[in-house]
Design a protein around this motif. Structure first.
Motif, PDB file in Angstrom:
ATOM      1  N   GLU A   1      20.324  18.372  25.416  1.00  0.00           N
ATOM      2  CA  GLU A   1      20.629  17.287  26.334  1.00  0.00           C
ATOM      3  C   GLU A   1      19.695  17.417  27.526  1.00  0.00           C
ATOM      4  N   ALA A   2      19.056  16.316  27.918  1.00  0.00           N
ATOM      5  CA  ALA A   2      18.051  16.371  28.973  1.00  0.00           C
ATOM      6  C   ALA A   2      18.640  16.768  30.317  1.00  0.00           C
ATOM      7  N   ASP A   3      19.839  16.271  30.650  1.00  0.00           N
ATOM      8  CA  ASP A   3      20.390  16.544  31.981  1.00  0.00           C
ATOM      9  C   ASP A   3      21.008  17.939  32.099  1.00  0.00           C
ATOM     10  N   SER A   4      21.703  18.414  31.077  1.00  0.00           N
ATOM     11  CA  SER A   4      22.409  19.700  31.167  1.00  0.00           C
ATOM     12  C   SER A   4      21.642  20.864  30.544  1.00  0.00           C
ATOM     13  N   GLY A   5      20.718  20.567  29.654  1.00  0.00           N
ATOM     14  CA  GLY A   5      20.004  21.625  28.937  1.00  0.00           C
ATOM     15  C   GLY A   5      20.812  22.224  27.799  1.00  0.00           C
ATOM     16  N   LYS A   6      22.006  21.665  27.544  1.00  0.00           N
ATOM     17  CA  LYS A   6      22.856  22.166  26.465  1.00  0.00           C
ATOM     18  C   LYS A   6      22.208  21.894  25.113  1.00  0.00           C
ATOM     19  N   GLU A   7      22.083  22.949  24.303  1.00  0.00           N
ATOM     20  CA  GLU A   7      21.443  22.799  22.996  1.00  0.00           C
ATOM     21  C   GLU A   7      22.420  22.181  21.995  1.00  0.00           C
ATOM     22  N   LEU A   8      21.911  21.231  21.211  1.00  0.00           N
ATOM     23  CA  LEU A   8      22.715  20.611  20.165  1.00  0.00           C
ATOM     24  C   LEU A   8      22.739  21.534  18.952  1.00  0.00           C
ATOM     25  N   LEU A   9      23.664  21.293  18.061  1.00  0.00           N
ATOM     26  CA  LEU A   9      23.737  22.089  16.843  1.00  0.00           C
ATOM     27  C   LEU A   9      22.441  21.950  16.046  1.00  0.00           C
TER      28      LEU A   9
ATOM     29  N   GLY B   1      23.570   8.534  20.950  1.00  0.00           N
ATOM     30  CA  GLY B   1      24.476   9.027  21.982  1.00  0.00           C
ATOM     31  C   GLY B   1      24.184   8.411  23.336  1.00  0.00           C
ATOM     32  N   PRO B   2      25.016   8.726  24.332  1.00  0.00           N
ATOM     33  CA  PRO B   2      24.868   8.151  25.666  1.00  0.00           C
ATOM     34  C   PRO B   2      23.876   8.896  26.557  1.00  0.00           C
ATOM     35  N   LYS B   3      23.357  10.044  26.110  1.00  0.00           N
ATOM     36  CA  LYS B   3      22.475  10.860  26.945  1.00  0.00           C
ATOM     37  C   LYS B   3      21.098  11.000  26.310  1.00  0.00           C
TER      38      LYS B   3
ATOM     39  N   ALA C   1       1.409  12.817  13.612  1.00  0.00           N
ATOM     40  CA  ALA C   1       2.284  13.983  13.776  1.00  0.00           C
ATOM     41  C   ALA C   1       3.436  13.640  14.717  1.00  0.00           C
ATOM     42  N   PHE C   2       4.542  14.348  14.556  1.00  0.00           N
ATOM     43  CA  PHE C   2       5.680  14.166  15.454  1.00  0.00           C
ATOM     44  C   PHE C   2       5.266  14.654  16.833  1.00  0.00           C
ATOM     45  N   ALA C   3       5.331  13.776  17.845  1.00  0.00           N
ATOM     46  CA  ALA C   3       4.814  14.121  19.162  1.00  0.00           C
ATOM     47  C   ALA C   3       5.755  13.769  20.304  1.00  0.00           C
ATOM     48  N   ALA C   4       6.932  13.225  20.009  1.00  0.00           N
ATOM     49  CA  ALA C   4       7.847  12.814  21.081  1.00  0.00           C
ATOM     50  C   ALA C   4       8.328  14.027  21.868  1.00  0.00           C
ATOM     51  N   LYS C   5       8.554  13.829  23.159  1.00  0.00           N
ATOM     52  CA  LYS C   5       9.059  14.882  24.042  1.00  0.00           C
ATOM     53  C   LYS C   5      10.509  14.613  24.444  1.00  0.00           C
ATOM     54  N   MET C   6      10.844  13.334  24.626  1.00  0.00           N
ATOM     55  CA  MET C   6      12.161  12.934  25.109  1.00  0.00           C
ATOM     56  C   MET C   6      12.627  11.739  24.297  1.00  0.00           C
TER      57      MET C   6
END
Length: 196
Positions: A179-187, A81-83, A144-149
């Motif tokens: 989404e990092a900028d809006s905080g909107k949770e993805l499905l 995606g773009p975000k 282990a899975f460690a990514a934050k962004m």
């Protein structure tokens, strides 16, 4: 620039993990290359359970975590995606065929698990050398899975661990991507789980 460097530092260990002297380098494939994968919007998540010694040896070396009661599941997340997407904290739950649920065990806690009880064949006198815990290896936390962004066009991967056996008909439930900028949770994602 500092933000990009920080993101690269978080993602880089998950691209190609260093190999020990007795094992090959382990590099996960793209998320969509796994039999168990799901796409929602522009995000694809691929998962694979590692059960057999043949599957786990290139990743964990001679000690298969599954033998000690820990099911390692590889998670690969691709953001097309773009975000940018925040991937921490994630909720990861193993859902069995009867809808029983097992929460993921943090990688830092795996070394403290005792695993299944095995009969003792120790002699009646004290042992001279201490037994090394087979779950206390760098591979457990290091892989282990460690990514934050997750920036646009990037992927991250790593293992999550469950104190459970593998059951056909199980699924991995994953939620908490935002989404990092809006905080909107993805499905949320609920991906049927198969052995690698």
């Amino acid at each position: 620039m500092a933000l990009l460097t920080s993101i690269a530092a978080v993602l880089a260990p998950n691209k190609a993990w260093p190999a020990g002297k007795d094992q090959p380098k382990f590099t996960p494939g793209p998320a969509a290359s796994y039999e168990s994968h799901q796409t929602s919007g522009k995000v694809t998540i691929g998962v694979a359970a590692y059960v057999s010694d043949e599957e786990t040896r290139p990743v964990f070396g001679k000690h298969n975590p599954y033998t000690y009661g820990v099911l390692p599941v590889l998670v690969v997340i691709q953001n097309d995606g773009p975000k940018s997407i925040r991937v921490d904290p994630l909720e990861l739950v193993l859902v069995g065929p009867n809808r029983d649920r097992v929460d993921a065990t943090p990688a830092k806690d795996v070394r403290f698990l005792t695993g299944p009880n095995k009969p003792s064949v120790a002699p009646p006198f004290p042992k001279i050398s201490a037994h090394k815990n087979p779950l206390d290896t760098w591979e457990i936390e290091g892989r282990a899975f460690a990514a934050k962004m997750l920036p646009p066009g990037q992927s991250a991967s790593g293992f999550v661990y469950f104190q459970s056996g593998f059951q056909r008909g199980s699924s991995l439930y994953l939620s908490g991507l935002k989404e990092a900028d809006s905080g909107k949770e993805l499905l949320y994602f609920e991906i049927p789980l198969v052995e690698k």
